[in-house]
Motif scaffolding. Structure first.
Motif, PDB file in Angstrom:
ATOM      1  N   MET B   1      51.497  61.335 -16.287  1.00 52.42           N
ATOM      2  CA  MET B   1      51.444  61.761 -17.899  1.00 52.42           C
ATOM      3  C   MET B   1      50.550  62.724 -18.152  1.00 52.42           C
ATOM      4  N   GLU B   2      51.122  63.811 -18.881  1.00 56.01           N
ATOM      5  CA  GLU B   2      50.204  64.767 -19.225  1.00 56.01           C
ATOM      6  C   GLU B   2      48.991  64.427 -20.139  1.00 56.01           C
ATOM      7  N   LEU B   3      47.786  65.105 -20.072  1.00 59.85           N
ATOM      8  CA  LEU B   3      46.522  64.969 -20.961  1.00 59.85           C
ATOM      9  C   LEU B   3      46.971  65.114 -22.234  1.00 59.85           C
ATOM     10  N   GLY B   4      47.540  65.980 -22.750  1.00 61.07           N
ATOM     11  CA  GLY B   4      47.514  66.403 -23.980  1.00 61.07           C
ATOM     12  C   GLY B   4      48.557  65.079 -24.763  1.00 61.07           C
ATOM     13  N   PHE B   5      49.385  64.502 -24.313  1.00 63.49           N
ATOM     14  CA  PHE B   5      50.050  63.598 -24.913  1.00 63.49           C
ATOM     15  C   PHE B   5      49.390  62.119 -24.930  1.00 63.49           C
ATOM     16  N   PHE B   6      48.479  62.171 -23.657  1.00 70.15           N
ATOM     17  CA  PHE B   6      47.592  61.252 -23.585  1.00 70.15           C
ATOM     18  C   PHE B   6      46.530  61.159 -24.879  1.00 70.15           C
ATOM     19  N   LEU B   7      45.989  62.154 -25.110  1.00 69.64           N
ATOM     20  CA  LEU B   7      45.028  62.677 -26.131  1.00 69.64           C
ATOM     21  C   LEU B   7      45.849  62.054 -27.643  1.00 69.64           C
ATOM     22  N   GLN B   8      47.041  62.737 -27.616  1.00 70.63           N
ATOM     23  CA  GLN B   8      47.581  62.175 -28.843  1.00 70.63           C
ATOM     24  C   GLN B   8      47.901  60.742 -29.218  1.00 70.63           C
ATOM     25  N   LEU B   9      48.070  60.094 -27.940  1.00 74.28           N
ATOM     26  CA  LEU B   9      48.193  58.592 -28.379  1.00 74.28           C
ATOM     27  C   LEU B   9      46.885  58.078 -28.642  1.00 74.28           C
ATOM     28  N   LEU B  10      45.782  58.742 -27.931  1.00 75.87           N
ATOM     29  CA  LEU B  10      44.377  57.937 -28.182  1.00 75.87           C
ATOM     30  C   LEU B  10      44.123  58.348 -29.849  1.00 75.87           C
ATOM     31  N   LEU B  11      44.343  59.500 -30.225  1.00 73.81           N
ATOM     32  CA  LEU B  11      44.228  59.728 -31.462  1.00 73.81           C
ATOM     33  C   LEU B  11      44.915  58.941 -32.579  1.00 73.81           C
ATOM     34  N   ASN B  12      46.348  58.883 -32.374  1.00 73.37           N
ATOM     35  CA  ASN B  12      47.070  57.924 -33.172  1.00 73.37           C
ATOM     36  C   ASN B  12      46.298  56.610 -33.148  1.00 73.37           C
ATOM     37  N   GLY B  13      45.941  56.216 -31.896  1.00 67.42           N
ATOM     38  CA  GLY B  13      45.406  54.772 -32.025  1.00 67.42           C
ATOM     39  C   GLY B  13      44.134  54.735 -32.703  1.00 67.42           C
ATOM     40  N   LEU B  14      43.352  55.755 -32.641  1.00 63.48           N
ATOM     41  CA  LEU B  14      41.812  55.666 -33.505  1.00 63.48           C
ATOM     42  C   LEU B  14      42.027  55.681 -34.900  1.00 63.48           C
ATOM     43  N   ILE B  15      43.267  56.464 -35.387  1.00 63.61           N
ATOM     44  CA  ILE B  15      43.555  56.621 -36.775  1.00 63.61           C
ATOM     45  C   ILE B  15      43.807  55.501 -37.270  1.00 63.61           C
ATOM     46  N   VAL B  16      44.831  54.632 -36.708  1.00 64.50           N
ATOM     47  CA  VAL B  16      45.517  53.440 -36.908  1.00 64.50           C
ATOM     48  C   VAL B  16      44.249  52.230 -36.745  1.00 64.50           C
ATOM     49  N   GLY B  17      43.567  52.499 -35.649  1.00 62.35           N
ATOM     50  CA  GLY B  17      42.489  51.377 -35.347  1.00 62.35           C
ATOM     51  C   GLY B  17      41.282  51.673 -36.618  1.00 62.35           C
ATOM     52  N   ALA B  18      41.103  52.758 -36.800  1.00 62.91           N
ATOM     53  CA  ALA B  18      39.949  52.846 -37.973  1.00 62.91           C
ATOM     54  C   ALA B  18      40.270  52.035 -39.059  1.00 62.91           C
ATOM     55  N   LEU B  19      41.803  52.122 -39.519  1.00 61.75           N
ATOM     56  CA  LEU B  19      42.105  51.228 -40.644  1.00 61.75           C
ATOM     57  C   LEU B  19      42.000  49.756 -40.352  1.00 61.75           C
ATOM     58  N   TYR B  20      42.477  49.311 -39.091  1.00 60.41           N
ATOM     59  CA  TYR B  20      42.151  48.029 -38.728  1.00 60.41           C
ATOM     60  C   TYR B  20      40.805  47.605 -38.632  1.00 60.41           C
ATOM     61  N   GLY B  21      40.034  48.623 -38.585  1.00 58.70           N
ATOM     62  CA  GLY B  21      38.539  48.266 -38.382  1.00 58.70           C
ATOM     63  C   GLY B  21      37.955  48.160 -39.615  1.00 58.70           C
ATOM     64  N   VAL B  22      38.349  48.828 -40.766  1.00 57.87           N
ATOM     65  CA  VAL B  22      37.914  48.532 -42.081  1.00 57.87           C
ATOM     66  C   VAL B  22      38.275  47.233 -42.596  1.00 57.87           C
ATOM     67  N   VAL B  23      39.912  46.852 -42.261  1.00 52.77           N
ATOM     68  CA  VAL B  23      40.210  45.629 -42.743  1.00 52.77           C
ATOM     69  C   VAL B  23      39.432  44.425 -41.916  1.00 52.77           C
ATOM     70  N   ALA B  24      39.305  44.759 -40.942  1.00 50.90           N
ATOM     71  CA  ALA B  24      38.444  43.548 -39.964  1.00 50.90           C
ATOM     72  C   ALA B  24      37.043  43.469 -40.395  1.00 50.90           C
ATOM     73  N   MET B  25      36.506  44.448 -40.764  1.00 52.19           N
ATOM     74  CA  MET B  25      35.098  44.618 -41.563  1.00 52.19           C
ATOM     75  C   MET B  25      35.311  43.624 -42.818  1.00 52.19           C
ATOM     76  N   SER B  26      35.843  43.992 -43.712  1.00 50.35           N
ATOM     77  CA  SER B  26      35.973  43.170 -44.831  1.00 50.35           C
ATOM     78  C   SER B  26      36.454  41.610 -44.509  1.00 50.35           C
ATOM     79  N   PHE B  27      37.196  41.335 -43.515  1.00 49.01           N
ATOM     80  CA  PHE B  27      37.357  39.975 -43.147  1.00 49.01           C
ATOM     81  C   PHE B  27      36.096  39.730 -42.560  1.00 49.01           C
TER      82      PHE B  27
END
Lengths: 355, 297
Positions: B1-27
């Motif tokens: 797997m190329e690095l750029g693609f992996f970074l893209q995955l990671l970034l997408n994950g972090l963006i969605v994850g930040a939202l999960y984090g916000v909801v989890a915080m309010s929970f």
């Protein structure tokens, strides 16, 4: 105090103390009730029979959940997944391994109990809300498994199965299948009522009431929590298997989380820790949507109907009413219908001098 | 797997994850303050997003006005839920409280479907949706905005609980209700406030997701995805909730990639967090930062 007895305590043996039906009246009522139900297919029309059959197999599964939630104090938000597993297991046993249906249903119950024990392994350590969350995960994992395991469930196409048969007689109509469900209901409910007066049943109740004291009295917490999960899954599996051979088709989408919540609703509305309450709760849950439908039909064509789009959104209305019923029961009648029924009986027993 | 693609995955994950984090915080906020496990957290997102959408489309309000009205509405919504439904259940067993929030969850889910239909509705376009290049990765500007909002909310939480009077009162209540009450903290008000804040913050997350993906009943699934996040982080840790959310977000994306490339099981994006959840419960039920409950007889 589950059953009202006449004034004065005349019991002289433990045997009398432990009996399930302590009075002549309750025994007569039991036999009369079963006899009346046996006559039901001759009298009732097919639609009412359909509802009764639904109440039967849902009631069995709800009873299992009640053993887990009401008697052991554990909670499961994945009961529908186990119900579904039972349905697929029975269909699979019959269609692939050619086990006769009459045998496949109990076997499916056992298979579901095995799966329940696997997911119940966390239950040995967890309790309360952690277990609730673990079973929530089980719900999604099993649902995903149903969609993926082509060999077992037939995948997204679902699995077609055959009706119940015994000694060459096919129970393929509502009028006949009713007796099959009735027989299972009687056996399973007597089984549960009996379980509650055994050593194991009392251990489960002790775990619910105060698990630390229970453990100090020598009750193995891990064993009984897991056991309770296994029993609950067994009941769910039997209920699911009866469902499969009634509808003759099991689809992957049927066993979603809303269905699991409905089971919890049945247990809460019927009464936590009440065997008969489970059946009452199942009846309530089956009849409630019918009442909603009836009301909507009554209003059909009226301005209210047009303004609120009742006809088109009846399924959402049903969900809303189920949610509201759960909330209202918890707020105003937390002991459920079984408690209300006891109050009514007590009222008549003490009639002129109720205070 | 190329690095750029992996970074893209990671970034997408972090963006969605930040939202999960916000909801989890309010929970976690609700759980810490009032010991209620809120299974209706996802419905806060759902209700908030639909109300905002309705204000913007049916009433043609400008975005900022609609957004503010939504926040005001969600404050009232949270307080009313707490006072009317949850307050009578204080002292009831945990099963009753869990069941009431589950009941609320299906009630509001069905209500929203009834009122607004089952189809995803796009928000009126508010921000020009264009691609931005960050460190050589293609990112939509709305995603960056969502990340920025998530971080802002997290900083806001941190400030609130460290410096503000109400935040300190809430922490005191979470620590010990009786002591807090004897020091003049109104515990019922703290309960109501925690529900209001939780509802408002979740609604912001709901609006953000709605702007990005459109508003639909799928929003309530965020409330379910919260569980892997909070169990991972520890049920009563706000930092844990944020971290758990980020991990779940990344895990989802990596699992989906693994699934597409190697396993071919399908649907791992939705299910992987739940496998992780079961594992964590088996190994370390109190999560990374949760307080371990010690029982003495």
């Amino acid at each position: 105090m589950a059953v009202m007895t006449p004034a004065g305590d005349y019991r002289t043996t433990y045997r009398e103390d432990m009996t399930i039906f302590p009075t002549l009246g309750s025994r007569v009522a039991l036999w009369a009730g079963i006899a009346l139900l046996c006559l039901a297919p001759l009298v009732l029309d097919r639609y009412l029979l359909h509802l009764l059959i639904n109440i039967g197999f849902l009631g069995i599964a709800a009873l299992g959940l009640n053993i887990l939630v009401g008697f052991t104090g554990q909670i499961s938000i994945g009961h529908a997944a186990f119900f579904g597993f039972g349905a697929f297991a029975s269909a699979w046993l019959h269609d692939v391994l050619h086990v006769p249906v009459a045998l496949a249903i109990p076997l499916a119950g056992l298979m579901t109990a095995m799966v329940g024990l696997v997911f119940g392994a966390p239950a040995a350590r967890l309790k309360g809300l952690y277990l609730a969350i673990a079973t929530l995960a089980a719900q999604f994992i099993l649902e995903d498994f149903f969609a993926r395991a082509q060999w077992f469930t037939g995948g997204v196409a679902g699995r077609v199965t055959e009706p119940f048969g015994l000694f060459g007689i096919a129970f393929d109509r509502d009028e006949t299948y009713f007796y099959v469900v009735l027989a299972f209901v009687v056996v399973m409910f007597l089984g549960a009522a009996n379980l509650m007066r055994t050593r194991d049943g009392r251990a489960l109740v002790a775990v619910r009431d105060h698990y630390l004291s229970a453990e100090m009295m020598g009750i193995n917490l891990a064993y009984y929590r897991t056991l309770s999960f296994g029993i609950a899954s067994f009941y769910a599996g039997i209920g699911g298997a009866l469902y499969a051979h009634y509808l003759l088709f099991v689809s992957v989408e049927a066993f979603n989380i809303l269905f699991s919540i409905q089971f919890l609703g049945m247990v809460i509305i019927g009464g936590l820790g009440s065997v008969m309450g489970s059946l009452m709760g199942a009846a309530f849950m089956v009849l409630l949507p019918e009442v909603v439908q009836g009301l909507a039909n009554l209003l059909a064509g009226s301005p209210i109907d047009r303004a609120l789009r009742l006809g088109a959104s009846i399924s959402y209305l049903r969900e809303m009413v189920i949610g509201a019923a759960i909330i209202l029961f918890l707020m105003f009648e937390p002991d459920g219908l079984a408690h209300r029924w006891r109050l009514i009986k007590a009222y008549w027993k003490l009639y002129p001098y109720s205070h | 797997m190329e690095l750029g693609f992996f970074l893209q995955l990671l970034l997408n994950g972090l963006i969605v994850g930040a939202l999960y984090g916000v909801v989890a915080m309010s929970f976690v906020l609700i759980y810490k303050a009032s010991q209620v496990v809120n299974f209706a957290q996802g419905e806060f997102l759902l209700v908030g997003a639909w109300v905002c959408w309705w204000l913007l489309t049916a009433w043609q309000l400008p975005f900022w006005a609609g957004f503010l009205v939504t926040l005001a509405f969600m404050t009232a919504f949270g307080v009313i839920l707490q006072v009317v439904v949850l307050r009578p259940l204080i002292g009831e067993p945990v099963i009753s409280v869990i069941m009431v929030t589950i009941g609320l969850s299906i009630f509001f889910q069905a209500l929203m479907k009834w009122m607004f239909g089952v189809f995803a509705q796009p928000f009126p376009s508010i921000f020009a949706a264009d691609q931005v290049r960050v460190l050589g990765l293609e990112v939509q500007s709305v995603y960056l905005l969502s990340l920025a909002i998530s971080v802002a909310i997290m900083l806001g939480f941190w400030w609130f609980f460290t410096y503000s009077k109400h935040g300190l009162a809430m922490r005191a209540t979470a620590f010990d209700q009786q002591v807090a009450a004897s020091l003049g903290v109104s515990v019922p008000r703290v309960f109501a406030m925690s529900w209001a804040i939780s509802a408002v913050v979740s609604a912001v997350a709901g609006v953000v997701v709605g702007v990005v993906n459109g508003v639909s009943s799928a929003l309530s699934f965020y409330g379910i995805k919260v569980f892997p996040a909070v169990i991972l982080g520890g049920l009563d840790s706000i930092v844990g909730a944020v971290l758990g959310g980020l991990i779940v977000g990344v895990l989802e994306n990596v699992a989906q990639w693994l699934d597409a490339e190697v396993l071919n099981w399908g649907n791992m994006y939705q299910i992987a967090p739940f496998y992780a959840l079961i594992l964590i419960l088996l190994i370390k039920p109190y999560g990374l930062f949760g307080t371990e409950a010690i029982e003495r007889v």
